[in-house]
Design a protein around this motif. Sequence first.
Motif, PDB file in Angstrom:
ATOM      1  N   PRO A 203       0.826  -1.216   0.000  1.00 60.63           N
ATOM      2  CA  PRO A 203       0.000   0.000   0.000  1.00 60.63           C
ATOM      3  C   PRO A 203       0.855   1.258   0.000  1.00 60.63           C
ATOM      4  O   PRO A 203       1.720   1.425   0.870  1.00 60.63           O
ATOM      5  CB  PRO A 203      -0.818  -0.127   1.293  1.00 60.63           C
ATOM      6  N   LEU A 204       0.646   2.124  -0.951  1.00 62.34           N
ATOM      7  CA  LEU A 204       1.404   3.376  -1.009  1.00 62.34           C
ATOM      8  C   LEU A 204       1.101   4.223   0.220  1.00 62.34           C
ATOM      9  O   LEU A 204      -0.038   4.342   0.650  1.00 62.34           O
ATOM     10  CB  LEU A 204       1.047   4.144  -2.283  1.00 62.34           C
ATOM     11  N   GLY A 205       2.150   4.817   0.775  1.00 61.81           N
ATOM     12  CA  GLY A 205       2.013   5.614   1.978  1.00 61.81           C
ATOM     13  C   GLY A 205       2.357   4.865   3.238  1.00 61.81           C
ATOM     14  O   GLY A 205       2.373   5.444   4.324  1.00 61.81           O
ATOM     15  N   SER A 206       2.655   3.578   3.109  1.00 57.77           N
ATOM     16  CA  SER A 206       2.956   2.774   4.295  1.00 57.77           C
ATOM     17  C   SER A 206       4.452   2.637   4.552  1.00 57.77           C
ATOM     18  O   SER A 206       4.861   1.994   5.501  1.00 57.77           O
ATOM     19  CB  SER A 206       2.343   1.375   4.145  1.00 57.77           C
ATOM     20  N   ALA A 207       5.274   3.220   3.703  1.00 54.99           N
ATOM     21  CA  ALA A 207       6.725   3.136   3.869  1.00 54.99           C
ATOM     22  C   ALA A 207       7.348   4.484   3.527  1.00 54.99           C
ATOM     23  O   ALA A 207       6.785   5.264   2.755  1.00 54.99           O
ATOM     24  CB  ALA A 207       7.301   2.043   2.970  1.00 54.99           C
ATOM     25  N   PRO A 208       8.537   4.804   4.103  1.00 52.38           N
ATOM     26  CA  PRO A 208       9.201   6.079   3.799  1.00 52.38           C
ATOM     27  C   PRO A 208       9.425   6.252   2.301  1.00 52.38           C
ATOM     28  O   PRO A 208       9.833   5.327   1.608  1.00 52.38           O
ATOM     29  CB  PRO A 208      10.528   5.954   4.552  1.00 52.38           C
ATOM     30  N   GLY A 209       9.109   7.441   1.795  1.00 49.47           N
ATOM     31  CA  GLY A 209       9.306   7.730   0.381  1.00 49.47           C
ATOM     32  C   GLY A 209       8.137   7.391  -0.506  1.00 49.47           C
ATOM     33  O   GLY A 209       8.102   7.763  -1.680  1.00 49.47           O
ATOM     34  N   ASP A 210       7.132   6.676   0.045  1.00 46.60           N
ATOM     35  CA  ASP A 210       5.998   6.254  -0.779  1.00 46.60           C
ATOM     36  C   ASP A 210       5.174   7.428  -1.290  1.00 46.60           C
ATOM     37  O   ASP A 210       4.522   7.323  -2.325  1.00 46.60           O
ATOM     38  CB  ASP A 210       5.081   5.323   0.017  1.00 46.60           C
ATOM     39  N   SER A 211       5.175   8.536  -0.567  1.00 49.53           N
ATOM     40  CA  SER A 211       4.341   9.658  -0.988  1.00 49.53           C
ATOM     41  C   SER A 211       4.810  10.253  -2.303  1.00 49.53           C
ATOM     42  O   SER A 211       4.067  10.982  -2.965  1.00 49.53           O
ATOM     43  CB  SER A 211       4.331  10.744   0.093  1.00 49.53           C
ATOM     44  N   ALA A 212       6.032   9.949  -2.706  1.00 45.37           N
ATOM     45  CA  ALA A 212       6.562  10.455  -3.971  1.00 45.37           C
ATOM     46  C   ALA A 212       6.325   9.480  -5.126  1.00 45.37           C
ATOM     47  O   ALA A 212       6.617   9.802  -6.272  1.00 45.37           O
ATOM     48  CB  ALA A 212       8.057  10.737  -3.845  1.00 45.37           C
ATOM     49  N   ARG A 213       5.785   8.294  -4.818  1.00 41.88           N
ATOM     50  CA  ARG A 213       5.621   7.268  -5.831  1.00 41.88           C
ATOM     51  C   ARG A 213       4.164   7.171  -6.272  1.00 41.88           C
ATOM     52  O   ARG A 213       3.265   7.718  -5.646  1.00 41.88           O
ATOM     53  CB  ARG A 213       6.077   5.904  -5.290  1.00 41.88           C
ATOM     54  N   GLY A 214       3.938   6.464  -7.376  1.00 37.00           N
ATOM     55  CA  GLY A 214       2.582   6.253  -7.856  1.00 37.00           C
ATOM     56  C   GLY A 214       2.598   5.463  -9.143  1.00 37.00           C
ATOM     57  O   GLY A 214       3.659   5.112  -9.678  1.00 37.00           O
ATOM     58  N   LEU A 215       1.402   5.160  -9.637  1.00 36.55           N
ATOM     59  CA  LEU A 215       1.269   4.446 -10.903  1.00 36.55           C
ATOM     60  C   LEU A 215       1.450   5.444 -12.043  1.00 36.55           C
ATOM     61  O   LEU A 215       0.687   6.408 -12.160  1.00 36.55           O
ATOM     62  CB  LEU A 215      -0.113   3.786 -10.998  1.00 36.55           C
ATOM     63  N   PRO A 216       2.449   5.251 -12.910  1.00 35.13           N
ATOM     64  CA  PRO A 216       2.684   6.218 -13.989  1.00 35.13           C
ATOM     65  C   PRO A 216       1.540   6.225 -14.991  1.00 35.13           C
ATOM     66  O   PRO A 216       0.980   5.181 -15.332  1.00 35.13           O
ATOM     67  CB  PRO A 216       3.987   5.726 -14.627  1.00 35.13           C
ATOM     68  N   ALA A 217       1.180   7.416 -15.447  1.00 30.51           N
ATOM     69  CA  ALA A 217       0.141   7.568 -16.469  1.00 30.51           C
ATOM     70  C   ALA A 217       0.777   7.393 -17.839  1.00 30.51           C
ATOM     71  O   ALA A 217       1.565   8.226 -18.274  1.00 30.51           O
ATOM     72  CB  ALA A 217      -0.518   8.937 -16.338  1.00 30.51           C
ATOM     73  N   THR A 218       0.445   6.295 -18.505  1.00 33.29           N
ATOM     74  CA  THR A 218       1.084   5.952 -19.773  1.00 33.29           C
ATOM     75  C   THR A 218       0.180   6.166 -20.986  1.00 33.29           C
ATOM     76  O   THR A 218       0.621   5.980 -22.117  1.00 33.29           O
ATOM     77  CB  THR A 218       1.505   4.471 -19.754  1.00 33.29           C
ATOM     78  N   GLY A 219      -1.087   6.525 -20.754  1.00 37.91           N
ATOM     79  CA  GLY A 219      -2.036   6.632 -21.858  1.00 37.91           C
ATOM     80  C   GLY A 219      -2.680   5.304 -22.205  1.00 37.91           C
ATOM     81  O   GLY A 219      -3.526   5.251 -23.097  1.00 37.91           O
ATOM     82  N   THR A 220      -2.265   4.237 -21.511  1.00 33.03           N
ATOM     83  CA  THR A 220      -2.845   2.919 -21.767  1.00 33.03           C
ATOM     84  C   THR A 220      -3.625   2.407 -20.570  1.00 33.03           C
ATOM     85  O   THR A 220      -3.960   1.223 -20.503  1.00 33.03           O
ATOM     86  CB  THR A 220      -1.743   1.908 -22.141  1.00 33.03           C
ATOM     87  N   SER A 221      -3.898   3.268 -19.595  1.00 38.51           N
ATOM     88  CA  SER A 221      -4.723   2.870 -18.459  1.00 38.51           C
ATOM     89  C   SER A 221      -6.133   2.531 -18.941  1.00 38.51           C
ATOM     90  O   SER A 221      -6.579   2.993 -19.995  1.00 38.51           O
ATOM     91  CB  SER A 221      -4.803   3.998 -17.431  1.00 38.51           C
ATOM     92  N   LEU A 222      -6.830   1.732 -18.160  1.00 37.65           N
ATOM     93  CA  LEU A 222      -8.197   1.347 -18.507  1.00 37.65           C
ATOM     94  C   LEU A 222      -9.077   2.553 -18.817  1.00 37.65           C
ATOM     95  O   LEU A 222      -9.708   2.591 -19.889  1.00 37.65           O
ATOM     96  CB  LEU A 222      -8.792   0.510 -17.362  1.00 37.65           C
ATOM     97  N   PRO A 223      -9.170   3.571 -17.947  1.00 36.02           N
ATOM     98  CA  PRO A 223     -10.031   4.705 -18.286  1.00 36.02           C
ATOM     99  C   PRO A 223      -9.547   5.488 -19.496  1.00 36.02           C
ATOM    100  O   PRO A 223     -10.363   6.037 -20.254  1.00 36.02           O
ATOM    101  CB  PRO A 223     -10.006   5.561 -17.021  1.00 36.02           C
ATOM    102  N   ALA A 224      -8.241   5.550 -19.719  1.00 35.35           N
ATOM    103  CA  ALA A 224      -7.715   6.287 -20.873  1.00 35.35           C
ATOM    104  C   ALA A 224      -8.138   5.620 -22.176  1.00 35.35           C
ATOM    105  O   ALA A 224      -8.539   6.293 -23.140  1.00 35.35           O
ATOM    106  CB  ALA A 224      -6.196   6.384 -20.796  1.00 35.35           C
ATOM    107  N   LEU A 225      -8.068   4.292 -22.229  1.00 36.34           N
ATOM    108  CA  LEU A 225      -8.467   3.573 -23.443  1.00 36.34           C
ATOM    109  C   LEU A 225      -9.967   3.655 -23.655  1.00 36.34           C
ATOM    110  O   LEU A 225     -10.439   3.743 -24.802  1.00 36.34           O
ATOM    111  CB  LEU A 225      -8.010   2.113 -23.354  1.00 36.34           C
ATOM    112  N   LEU A 226     -10.747   3.653 -22.586  1.00 36.57           N
ATOM    113  CA  LEU A 226     -12.194   3.800 -22.717  1.00 36.57           C
ATOM    114  C   LEU A 226     -12.562   5.201 -23.195  1.00 36.57           C
ATOM    115  O   LEU A 226     -13.459   5.370 -24.023  1.00 36.57           O
ATOM    116  CB  LEU A 226     -12.872   3.496 -21.379  1.00 36.57           C
ATOM    117  N   ARG A 227     -11.872   6.199 -22.676  1.00 41.48           N
ATOM    118  CA  ARG A 227     -12.166   7.568 -23.100  1.00 41.48           C
ATOM    119  C   ARG A 227     -11.849   7.760 -24.582  1.00 41.48           C
ATOM    120  O   ARG A 227     -12.597   8.445 -25.306  1.00 41.48           O
ATOM    121  CB  ARG A 227     -11.384   8.571 -22.250  1.00 41.48           C
ATOM    122  N   LYS A 228     -10.766   7.138 -25.056  1.00 42.09           N
ATOM    123  CA  LYS A 228     -10.444   7.209 -26.481  1.00 42.09           C
ATOM    124  C   LYS A 228     -11.538   6.559 -27.333  1.00 42.09           C
ATOM    125  O   LYS A 228     -11.690   6.878 -28.516  1.00 42.09           O
ATOM    126  CB  LYS A 228      -9.105   6.526 -26.752  1.00 42.09           C
TER     127      LYS A 228
END
Length: 469
Positions: free
Chosen positions: A104-129
């Motif tokens: 889980p993000l936020g449960s370890a030091p440095g996690d607040s700077a991390r995340g899932l990169p937006a690549t344009g191929t996420s599920l909602p991105a492909l649906l919006r296209k």
Amino acid sequence: MARRDVSSVLISVFFASSLFSYAAAQPAARANTKPNVVLILMDDMGYGDIGSYGVKDARTPNLDRLAREGVRLTDAYANASNCSPTRAGLISGQYQQRYGIEWPLGSAPGDSARGLPATGTSLPALLRKNGYATGLIGKWHLGFKPEFGPNAHGFDEFFGFVSGAVDYYTHRRGDGTPDLYENTTPVEVPAYLTDEITRRAVGFVDHHSTGPFFLEVAYNAVHWPFEPPDMPASARHGPPQPAAAGDQSLYQGPNATVPATRADYVRMLERADEGVGKILTALEARGLAKNTLVIFTNDNGGEWLSRNAPLSNRKSTLWEGGIRVPLILRWPGHLPANKSSAQVAITMDLTASILGVTGSAIPPTYRLDGVNLLPTLSGQSPLVERQLFWRIKRPHEQRAVRSGRWKLLQDVGNQGPGNFYLFDVSADPGERHDLTAEHPEVVGKLSRALDAWEKDVDSSNAVTIRGHH
């Protein structure tokens, strides 16, 4: 003007008006030929917490209705035994290890700077296209920064929170930070969060009723803090802890000074079930029920107040109680009603299924790790034997693979390979009978498959992290 002439004019006007009305209706009709999708994702609910999965001390009439009107899977799994990794698997359609999100993000030091990169191929991105309106109402937990947020991933509309847990009444994190947003704008709403998520979800359906739309409703129920609806202020969770404590300061364990109760948990669960009923009612009121695929599942196994029966152990482990989850799909006229299926499935299969059923294009260079479940669940194709993999590194490392009826679980030791456990989970979902000694050849085969999978996801993880961080 003669009566015959007046009649002719009126007939001509009526005919022209009818043609205009018919023509005007055509764009909406064409728009509605694509199915809508509503994905309802609950948080930390137990495998056996729904009536159709055996619960006796909770009333879940709306989820039970979904099971009567759709397909209930008995052997469905979450991508992980915790929140962020499973949600990464859903949004990306791939093993979350490819993105280095394994806890889980936020449960370890440095996690607040991390995340899932937006690549344009996420599920909602492909649906919006593909012309879909896309909305997320509820929990995100895939990055605190806007560049990792829901809007960056292709959600047109977002209302909810980005951390792992918030107070249900104040909507603040464990360190006291407010955490409620409309898109990227902080907001304050004086409401019990489960009810507000439901209200916003119904509003999204009403606003986008001409379709097509994709709506993810990500309830934080029944995640701690265990705050049921209509709770007096004096009984709510204590004051926020230092920032270093993070979300964990909201945790309520069985050894807490005033521990939560199963009754609290059930009230939270039942309020979320009521919300599901209101969403189903909104679909019916707009005439959308027959053209909407509704999916219900959970992000991982249940917590200590959950009912995980007949499975063993719970969240944060790779025993069945940590990763096997309820999964129900309803689509009238396309999926059978009141059917149970033993098809083995995993969260990222929902990604492939949604993209498949909506006819959304997938870039040829983008490899989904899941499969489209709809041909099998509709009866067009036989059950598909799956080979699925898991790995957690915290609180201690475990690896697992399910292949057909077999499941191999490895508790990785500090030195050496640790302990292997082999189960026939089709016959023994409670993992009571270790068959390692009887089938060492199966252990060897599946452990080699785990090694190969781990090498694959770790190599793509290195590429992803270099390319997007």
